[in-house]
Motif scaffolding. Sequence first.
Motif, PDB file in Angstrom:
ATOM      1  N   ARG A 120       0.830  -1.207   0.000  1.00 32.14           N
ATOM      2  CA  ARG A 120       0.000   0.000   0.000  1.00 32.14           C
ATOM      3  C   ARG A 120       0.864   1.257   0.000  1.00 32.14           C
ATOM      4  O   ARG A 120       0.526   2.246  -0.649  1.00 32.14           O
ATOM      5  N   ARG A 121       1.975   1.208   0.721  1.00 33.69           N
ATOM      6  CA  ARG A 121       2.847   2.377   0.796  1.00 33.69           C
ATOM      7  C   ARG A 121       3.507   2.658  -0.558  1.00 33.69           C
ATOM      8  O   ARG A 121       3.657   3.814  -0.961  1.00 33.69           O
ATOM      9  N   SER A 122       3.884   1.599  -1.264  1.00 35.44           N
ATOM     10  CA  SER A 122       4.564   1.781  -2.548  1.00 35.44           C
ATOM     11  C   SER A 122       3.600   1.965  -3.703  1.00 35.44           C
ATOM     12  O   SER A 122       3.983   2.475  -4.758  1.00 35.44           O
ATOM     13  N   GLY A 123       2.336   1.521  -3.527  1.00 35.40           N
ATOM     14  CA  GLY A 123       1.360   1.620  -4.607  1.00 35.40           C
ATOM     15  C   GLY A 123       1.618   0.637  -5.737  1.00 35.40           C
ATOM     16  O   GLY A 123       1.098   0.810  -6.842  1.00 35.40           O
ATOM     17  N   ARG A 124       2.404  -0.412  -5.476  1.00 37.89           N
ATOM     18  CA  ARG A 124       2.736  -1.397  -6.496  1.00 37.89           C
ATOM     19  C   ARG A 124       2.391  -2.802  -6.009  1.00 37.89           C
ATOM     20  O   ARG A 124       2.396  -3.070  -4.806  1.00 37.89           O
ATOM     21  N   ALA A 125       2.098  -3.690  -6.967  1.00 33.08           N
ATOM     22  CA  ALA A 125       1.805  -5.087  -6.641  1.00 33.08           C
ATOM     23  C   ALA A 125       3.116  -5.828  -6.406  1.00 33.08           C
ATOM     24  O   ALA A 125       3.734  -6.343  -7.339  1.00 33.08           O
ATOM     25  N   VAL A 126       3.556  -5.853  -5.165  1.00 30.12           N
ATOM     26  CA  VAL A 126       4.853  -6.459  -4.842  1.00 30.12           C
ATOM     27  C   VAL A 126       4.718  -7.739  -4.027  1.00 30.12           C
ATOM     28  O   VAL A 126       5.733  -8.341  -3.658  1.00 30.12           O
ATOM     29  N   MET A 127       3.499  -8.181  -3.757  1.00 28.67           N
ATOM     30  CA  MET A 127       3.316  -9.366  -2.922  1.00 28.67           C
ATOM     31  C   MET A 127       4.003 -10.609  -3.501  1.00 28.67           C
ATOM     32  O   MET A 127       4.712 -11.316  -2.770  1.00 28.67           O
ATOM     33  N   PRO A 128       3.836 -10.919  -4.808  1.00 32.33           N
ATOM     34  CA  PRO A 128       4.557 -12.098  -5.326  1.00 32.33           C
ATOM     35  C   PRO A 128       6.070 -11.976  -5.183  1.00 32.33           C
ATOM     36  O   PRO A 128       6.758 -12.958  -4.895  1.00 32.33           O
ATOM     37  N   THR A 129       6.601 -10.760  -5.378  1.00 30.58           N
ATOM     38  CA  THR A 129       8.046 -10.567  -5.252  1.00 30.58           C
ATOM     39  C   THR A 129       8.505 -10.797  -3.816  1.00 30.58           C
ATOM     40  O   THR A 129       9.555 -11.419  -3.572  1.00 30.58           O
TER      41      THR A 129
END
Length: 390
Positions: A120-129
């Motif tokens: 949420r803080r980055s605004g990017r879909a980083v969960m898989p990473t």
Amino acid sequence: MRDRTAVFAVFALNGAALGSWAPRTPAIAAQVHAVPGVFGLALLGASVGMLCAAPVSGRITERVGARAAVAGSTVVAAAALAFVGFAPNVALLACALFVLGAGVGSLDVSMNIAAVAVERRSGRAVMPTLHAGFSFGALAGSLLAGLAAGHGWPPARHLSVAAVLALAVLLAVLKDVPGDRPPKETAAPERGRAPIRRPALWLLAAVALCSAIAEGASSDWSALLMVTAHGVGQGAAALAYSGFSLAMAVARLGGAWCQQRFGATRSLAVGAGIAAIGLICAAVFTPAGFAYVGFALAGAGLAFAFPLALSLAGDAGRRVDGGGGERELAFVSTVAYSGFLAGPPMIGGIAQATSYSVSFVVVGAIAALIVPAALVAARARRREAVEAAV
């Protein structure tokens, strides 16, 4: 980037705990003198611990903050990991695995809540990473486990060293893990329907459940399948899970791109089909080389299932203030952990009644169930979105 790196390292610690002890199951089973069915019941201890910890972990993390929850659960898991190696009989092994499961389960929920905060803080879909950190940790742990087995290290010595290394890494990254204790006066109230009343969350939980069973089978039983069905040594058998973990880690590094390019539903469905084919190949084809390839395909195919299910669950509970999602994420995790509860005795029972090969064919069929669950979950999410907008 510091918080993302710290959370990535915590995911790696969780994976390393699994990767360290799972490939040593042949040595541990021999140490406690257990046949497959009884050993499967001992493995049940870890699943029960995870299932007991998951429902309360979300609320505990919400109260004390993700950082404190991560620290406490890692210490518990490290201590239990060392004791697993010293267990002299099935009963004490089951107790050690229960505590290990509770620590790992609490860590899993708290680190995923921290991951949602980073996303949420980055605004990017980083969960898989971030989940790739788990896979890289499992890979490192399994490679070191294979090295330890190949050099004749007993489980007690190997797992004690692994526990000390885990605590050292925790101390190095803990300060950058997001999730300070939230002030009581600013805590936002819970909103929306209870997770148990939301069909979309049940379907996402089904995706995570099937993935958990398939991942648990690959971690707990791949070495035994390689030894009994393919006739390889214990050191080489550990490489099956190493290949699984490596393929999963590499696939997860490209998870954000795949999610943006093909969408979450298509990524889940295609990956599940690949995983099912890989697991069945590992079980059916006799040459050991086919089994290694099969486990690599399974790792790549299952790469997106668990992280996307948790990411979508967290998003389903997001509040207008940017917080929320703890209840939803804990709910999906709890259902998924029931797969770890049912998986070990189911696979052990099937293996004892038939063979390890037949049990992995069943696991492949379970992985294939992710396809319809993902498709129906997408429809349920759209329906809930429409209802919320009305």
